[in-house]
Design a protein around this motif. Sequence first.
Motif, PDB file in Angstrom:
ATOM      1  N   GLN A   1      49.152 -16.437  10.538  1.00  0.00           N
ATOM      2  CA  GLN A   1      48.213 -17.530  10.768  1.00  0.00           C
ATOM      3  C   GLN A   1      47.631 -17.403  12.176  1.00  0.00           C
ATOM      4  OE1 GLN A   1      47.752 -20.533   8.724  1.00  0.00           O
ATOM      5  NE2 GLN A   1      48.762 -19.397   7.098  1.00  0.00           N
ATOM      6  N   SER A   2      46.370 -17.779  12.338  1.00  0.00           N
ATOM      7  CA  SER A   2      45.779 -17.741  13.673  1.00  0.00           C
ATOM      8  C   SER A   2      45.874 -19.121  14.316  1.00  0.00           C
ATOM      9  CB  SER A   2      44.317 -17.291  13.610  1.00  0.00           C
ATOM     10  OG  SER A   2      43.554 -18.256  12.934  1.00  0.00           O
ATOM     11  N   CYS A   3      46.146 -19.128  15.602  1.00  0.00           N
ATOM     12  CA  CYS A   3      46.289 -20.369  16.365  1.00  0.00           C
ATOM     13  C   CYS A   3      44.915 -21.027  16.524  1.00  0.00           C
ATOM     14  CB  CYS A   3      46.889 -20.052  17.737  1.00  0.00           C
ATOM     15  SG  CYS A   3      46.969 -21.468  18.845  1.00  0.00           S
ATOM     16  N   PRO A   4      44.810 -22.341  16.335  1.00  0.00           N
ATOM     17  CA  PRO A   4      43.513 -23.002  16.490  1.00  0.00           C
ATOM     18  C   PRO A   4      43.054 -23.094  17.948  1.00  0.00           C
ATOM     19  CG  PRO A   4      45.205 -24.598  15.890  1.00  0.00           C
ATOM     20  CD  PRO A   4      45.829 -23.257  15.833  1.00  0.00           C
ATOM     21  N   GLU A   5      43.953 -22.961  18.909  1.00  0.00           N
ATOM     22  CA  GLU A   5      43.588 -23.065  20.321  1.00  0.00           C
ATOM     23  C   GLU A   5      43.178 -21.719  20.914  1.00  0.00           C
ATOM     24  OE1 GLU A   5      43.387 -25.833  22.270  1.00  0.00           O
ATOM     25  OE2 GLU A   5      43.706 -26.960  20.420  1.00  0.00           O
ATOM     26  N   CYS A   6      44.056 -20.703  20.780  1.00  0.00           N
ATOM     27  CA  CYS A   6      43.792 -19.423  21.450  1.00  0.00           C
ATOM     28  C   CYS A   6      43.447 -18.300  20.475  1.00  0.00           C
ATOM     29  CB  CYS A   6      44.994 -19.015  22.295  1.00  0.00           C
ATOM     30  SG  CYS A   6      46.473 -18.639  21.351  1.00  0.00           S
ATOM     31  N   ALA A   7      43.463 -18.566  19.188  1.00  0.00           N
ATOM     32  CA  ALA A   7      43.099 -17.623  18.126  1.00  0.00           C
ATOM     33  C   ALA A   7      44.023 -16.407  18.054  1.00  0.00           C
ATOM     34  CB  ALA A   7      41.655 -17.170  18.255  1.00  0.00           C
TER      35      ALA A   7
ATOM     36  N   VAL B   1      58.807 -30.518   6.427  1.00  0.00           N
ATOM     37  CA  VAL B   1      57.951 -30.558   7.615  1.00  0.00           C
ATOM     38  C   VAL B   1      58.238 -29.353   8.507  1.00  0.00           C
ATOM     39  CG1 VAL B   1      57.557 -31.808   9.771  1.00  0.00           C
ATOM     40  CG2 VAL B   1      57.542 -33.033   7.621  1.00  0.00           C
ATOM     41  N   ARG B   2      59.520 -29.037   8.701  1.00  0.00           N
ATOM     42  CA  ARG B   2      59.865 -27.868   9.528  1.00  0.00           C
ATOM     43  C   ARG B   2      59.322 -26.585   8.936  1.00  0.00           C
ATOM     44  NH1 ARG B   2      66.041 -29.211  10.593  1.00  0.00           N
ATOM     45  NH2 ARG B   2      65.780 -30.722  12.259  1.00  0.00           N
ATOM     46  N   ARG B   3      59.275 -26.504   7.622  1.00  0.00           N
ATOM     47  CA  ARG B   3      58.791 -25.298   6.960  1.00  0.00           C
ATOM     48  C   ARG B   3      57.278 -25.122   7.148  1.00  0.00           C
ATOM     49  NH1 ARG B   3      60.818 -25.965   1.529  1.00  0.00           N
ATOM     50  NH2 ARG B   3      62.828 -25.528   2.438  1.00  0.00           N
ATOM     51  N   ASN B   4      56.542 -26.213   7.352  1.00  0.00           N
ATOM     52  CA  ASN B   4      55.086 -26.145   7.432  1.00  0.00           C
ATOM     53  C   ASN B   4      54.533 -26.277   8.845  1.00  0.00           C
ATOM     54  OD1 ASN B   4      54.663 -25.759   4.688  1.00  0.00           O
ATOM     55  ND2 ASN B   4      54.869 -27.931   4.286  1.00  0.00           N
ATOM     56  N   ILE B   5      55.387 -26.284   9.859  1.00  0.00           N
ATOM     57  CA  ILE B   5      54.934 -26.395  11.245  1.00  0.00           C
ATOM     58  C   ILE B   5      55.116 -25.056  11.941  1.00  0.00           C
ATOM     59  CG2 ILE B   5      55.428 -27.489  13.466  1.00  0.00           C
ATOM     60  CD1 ILE B   5      54.067 -29.366  11.546  1.00  0.00           C
ATOM     61  N   LEU B   6      54.106 -24.628  12.665  1.00  0.00           N
ATOM     62  CA  LEU B   6      54.159 -23.379  13.429  1.00  0.00           C
ATOM     63  C   LEU B   6      53.931 -23.668  14.907  1.00  0.00           C
ATOM     64  CD1 LEU B   6      51.988 -21.050  11.199  1.00  0.00           C
ATOM     65  CD2 LEU B   6      54.458 -21.037  11.422  1.00  0.00           C
ATOM     66  N   ARG B   7      54.500 -22.835  15.767  1.00  0.00           N
ATOM     67  CA  ARG B   7      54.260 -22.905  17.211  1.00  0.00           C
ATOM     68  C   ARG B   7      53.705 -21.561  17.649  1.00  0.00           C
ATOM     69  NH1 ARG B   7      56.120 -26.026  21.429  1.00  0.00           N
ATOM     70  NH2 ARG B   7      57.500 -27.126  20.007  1.00  0.00           N
ATOM     71  N   CYS B   8      52.597 -21.608  18.355  1.00  0.00           N
ATOM     72  CA  CYS B   8      51.957 -20.390  18.838  1.00  0.00           C
ATOM     73  C   CYS B   8      52.863 -19.720  19.863  1.00  0.00           C
ATOM     74  CB  CYS B   8      50.603 -20.717  19.458  1.00  0.00           C
ATOM     75  SG  CYS B   8      49.750 -19.257  20.100  1.00  0.00           S
TER      76      CYS B   8
ATOM     77  N   CYS C   1      50.328 -19.593  23.501  1.00  0.00           N
ATOM     78  CA  CYS C   1      50.004 -20.808  24.256  1.00  0.00           C
ATOM     79  C   CYS C   1      50.962 -21.972  23.986  1.00  0.00           C
ATOM     80  CB  CYS C   1      48.568 -21.238  23.978  1.00  0.00           C
ATOM     81  SG  CYS C   1      48.282 -21.773  22.272  1.00  0.00           S
ATOM     82  N   GLY C   2      51.806 -21.887  22.961  1.00  0.00           N
ATOM     83  CA  GLY C   2      52.778 -22.933  22.681  1.00  0.00           C
ATOM     84  C   GLY C   2      52.248 -24.113  21.883  1.00  0.00           C
ATOM     85  N   THR C   3      51.031 -24.026  21.391  1.00  0.00           N
ATOM     86  CA  THR C   3      50.454 -25.105  20.605  1.00  0.00           C
ATOM     87  C   THR C   3      51.184 -25.242  19.276  1.00  0.00           C
ATOM     88  OG1 THR C   3      48.282 -24.678  21.571  1.00  0.00           O
ATOM     89  CG2 THR C   3      48.326 -25.934  19.518  1.00  0.00           C
ATOM     90  N   VAL C   4      51.467 -26.470  18.878  1.00  0.00           N
ATOM     91  CA  VAL C   4      52.104 -26.739  17.592  1.00  0.00           C
ATOM     92  C   VAL C   4      51.007 -27.102  16.611  1.00  0.00           C
ATOM     93  CG1 VAL C   4      53.729 -28.221  16.375  1.00  0.00           C
ATOM     94  CG2 VAL C   4      54.189 -27.547  18.725  1.00  0.00           C
ATOM     95  N   TYR C   5      50.999 -26.429  15.469  1.00  0.00           N
ATOM     96  CA  TYR C   5      49.980 -26.702  14.463  1.00  0.00           C
ATOM     97  C   TYR C   5      50.562 -26.551  13.072  1.00  0.00           C
ATOM     98  CZ  TYR C   5      49.483 -21.605  14.389  1.00  0.00           C
ATOM     99  OH  TYR C   5      49.725 -20.257  14.303  1.00  0.00           O
ATOM    100  N   ARG C   6      49.854 -27.072  12.096  1.00  0.00           N
ATOM    101  CA  ARG C   6      50.313 -27.064  10.712  1.00  0.00           C
ATOM    102  C   ARG C   6      49.896 -25.778  10.012  1.00  0.00           C
ATOM    103  NH1 ARG C   6      49.647 -31.966   6.455  1.00  0.00           N
ATOM    104  NH2 ARG C   6      51.425 -31.329   5.228  1.00  0.00           N
ATOM    105  N   LYS C   7      50.802 -25.232   9.230  1.00  0.00           N
ATOM    106  CA  LYS C   7      50.525 -24.021   8.463  1.00  0.00           C
ATOM    107  C   LYS C   7      49.529 -24.348   7.354  1.00  0.00           C
ATOM    108  CE  LYS C   7      53.028 -21.035   5.342  1.00  0.00           C
ATOM    109  NZ  LYS C   7      54.361 -20.702   4.839  1.00  0.00           N
TER     110      LYS C   7
END
Length: 80
Positions: free
Chosen positions: A62-68, A39-46, A49-55
């Motif tokens: 990877q582009s952030c889904p919130e702020c791109a 799970v730690r390997r597949n989670i990214l934090r922007c 903006c600090g958004t946590v999202y899945r790789k």
Amino acid sequence: MIELDLPQFFVMILALVAVGTGLGILVNELRERRVVREVRRNILRCRICGTVYRKEGQDTVQSCPECASLNPCGRDRRLG
């Protein structure tokens, strides 16, 4: 032939149950650690903006889904 008294028989059964329970707990703990690591390997934090999202996918950025904003994947080598 092996001779067992009744108390020795119950101690043997108790020891087998204890060993089986211990092995079950050990296997469960190892499986849980593996899942947490995955799970730690597949989670990214922007970083913006600090958004946590899945790789998703195998891209190195990877582009952030919130702020791109683009976020690098992999281990964070920054100090601090």
